[in-house]
Design an enzyme around this catalytic site. Structure first.
Site, PDB file in Angstrom:
ATOM      1  CG  HIS A  91      53.580  51.944  19.293  1.00 42.62           C
ATOM      2  ND1 HIS A  91      53.850  52.670  20.409  1.00 42.62           N
ATOM      3  CD2 HIS A  91      54.330  52.475  18.293  1.00 42.62           C
ATOM      4  CE1 HIS A  91      54.734  53.630  20.100  1.00 42.62           C
ATOM      5  NE2 HIS A  91      55.037  53.519  18.822  1.00 42.62           N
ATOM      6  CG  ASN A 139      52.592  55.465  15.000  1.00 45.48           C
ATOM      7  OD1 ASN A 139      51.409  55.812  15.026  1.00 45.48           O
ATOM      8  ND2 ASN A 139      53.206  54.936  16.054  1.00 45.48           N
ATOM      9  CD  GLU A 190      58.496  52.062  16.955  1.00 48.20           C
ATOM     10  OE1 GLU A 190      58.632  52.955  16.117  1.00 48.20           O
ATOM     11  OE2 GLU A 190      57.511  51.969  17.700  1.00 48.20           O
ATOM     12  CE  LYS A 197      54.348  57.573  18.110  1.00 48.86           C
ATOM     13  NZ  LYS A 197      55.402  57.648  19.108  1.00 48.86           N
ATOM     14  CD  GLU A 239      53.684  56.098  21.856  1.00 50.71           C
ATOM     15  OE1 GLU A 239      52.750  56.212  21.054  1.00 50.71           O
ATOM     16  OE2 GLU A 239      54.792  56.669  21.708  1.00 50.71           O
ATOM     17  CB  SER A 248      64.548  59.714  17.879  1.00 43.00           C
ATOM     18  OG  SER A 248      63.803  60.016  19.041  1.00 43.00           O
ATOM     19  N   GLY A 291      60.372  59.359  20.519  1.00 43.02           N
ATOM     20  CA  GLY A 291      60.024  60.745  20.827  1.00 43.02           C
ATOM     21  C   GLY A 291      61.043  61.476  21.683  1.00 43.02           C
TER      22      GLY A 291
HETATM   23  P1  PGA Z   1      59.221  58.812  17.018  1.00 42.86           P
HETATM   24  O1  PGA Z   1      58.143  57.647  17.211  1.00 42.86           O
HETATM   25  O2  PGA Z   1      59.703  58.739  15.593  1.00 42.86           O
HETATM   26  O3  PGA Z   1      58.473  60.085  17.316  1.00 42.86           O
HETATM   27  O4  PGA Z   1      60.332  58.560  17.983  1.00 42.86           O
HETATM   28  C1  PGA Z   1      58.303  56.389  16.615  1.00 42.86           C
HETATM   29  C2  PGA Z   1      57.152  55.493  16.994  1.00 42.86           C
HETATM   30  O5  PGA Z   1      56.725  55.512  18.156  1.00 42.86           O
HETATM   31  O6  PGA Z   1      56.622  54.732  16.157  1.00 42.86           O
END
Ligand code: PGA
Length: 251
Positions: free
Chosen positions: A97, A12, A167, A14, A99, A213, A173
């Site tokens: 997601h 992803n 997640e 983003k 976000e 992460s 992140g």
């Molecule tokens: P990350 O993000 O691996 O940077 O923690 C995962 C995601 O949001 O899909």
């Protein structure tokens, strides 16, 4: 991991990448993707779907988007319908997601409608769920995730058209991950909720990814956990070697 479920490693990206850097990243991943025992999906931002799709078109890496609208088409300025994603070569789309749930107020009902739209367009929906830190601290992780799974999946959900991604919001992140026991508990619970929602046989084939992460240093441990059928990778998907190292960690 069940032998009947092929692992999936999805990147992803983003809101990252311009044409030159995104295409170079996709080419580097494609170059190193031979001989993996997992499926790879790359989900670049919408602006890069066409050029990255061009880079990937001769290989087996799937192209995915990061969101779609619940409607097929219409007066929705700035949005993109699932048939448009299929038209440009996508075979998958991330929906719900955290976000988007946070930044755009997406509810389970909306995520369910988007998932149905993805299915109708022939796309695999990668449906994201996960608790906040406050919810975990309050002992509500299983309840929250279970509710999100059952309310975000429409009728007609199958192993062919849906992947679930767990997640934890606080792990995204942040460099922090849940303990392997916590991951095992949540993934096992998701499997049970899927069985309740869809019936046992259908639920057993659905891949459940872990995201938050995941990186080369912890992928082996996370991907070995029962009911962890791959990963949804954010930050580490922006570095080809890291993304490929995670893919090589699939059992
Ligand atoms: P990350 O993000 O691996 O940077 O923690 C995962 C995601 O949001 O899909």
């Amino acid at each position: 991991m069940s032998k009947t479920r092929t692992p999936v490693i999805a990147g992803n990206w983003k809101m990252n990448g311009l044409c030159v850097t995104g295409c170079a990243l996709a080419a580097a991943v494609a170059d190193g993707a031979a001989g993996l025992n997992c499926e790879l999906v790359i989900c670049p931002p919408a602006t890069l779907l066409a050029p990255v799709g061009e880079v990937l078109k001769s290989g087996s890496i799937r192209l995915g988007a990061q969101d779609c609208h619940a409607a097929e088409s219409g007066a929705h300025t700035g949005d993109i319908g699932a048939p448009m994603l299929a038209d440009i070569g996508c075979s998958a789309v991330i929906v719900g997601h955290s976000e988007r749930r946070t930044d755009h107020g997406e509810t389970d009902a909306l995520v369910q409608a988007k998932t149905a739209a993805a299915h109708a367009a022939g796309l695999t929906a990668i449906v994201c769920v996960g608790e906040t830190e406050g919810e975990r601290d309050a002992g509500e992780a299983l309840g929250v995730v279970g509710r999100q799974v059952s309310l975000s999946l429409p009728d007609g959900t199958t192993a062919a058209n849906t992947i679930v991604a767990y997640e934890p919001v606080w792990a995204i992140g942040s460099g922090r991950t849940p303990t392997p026991d916590d991951v095992r508990e949540v993934h096992g619970h998701i499997r049970e909720i899927l069985a309740e929602r869809l019936g046992g046989a259908g639920a057993d084939g659905i891949r459940i990814l872990y995201g938050g992460s995941m990186k080369p240093t912890n992928a082996l441990e996370l991907l070995a956990i029962p009911n962890v059928d791959g990963g949804l990778i954010g930050g580490a998907s922006l570095v080809a070697d890291d993304f490929l190292a995670i893919a090589k960690s699939c059992p």
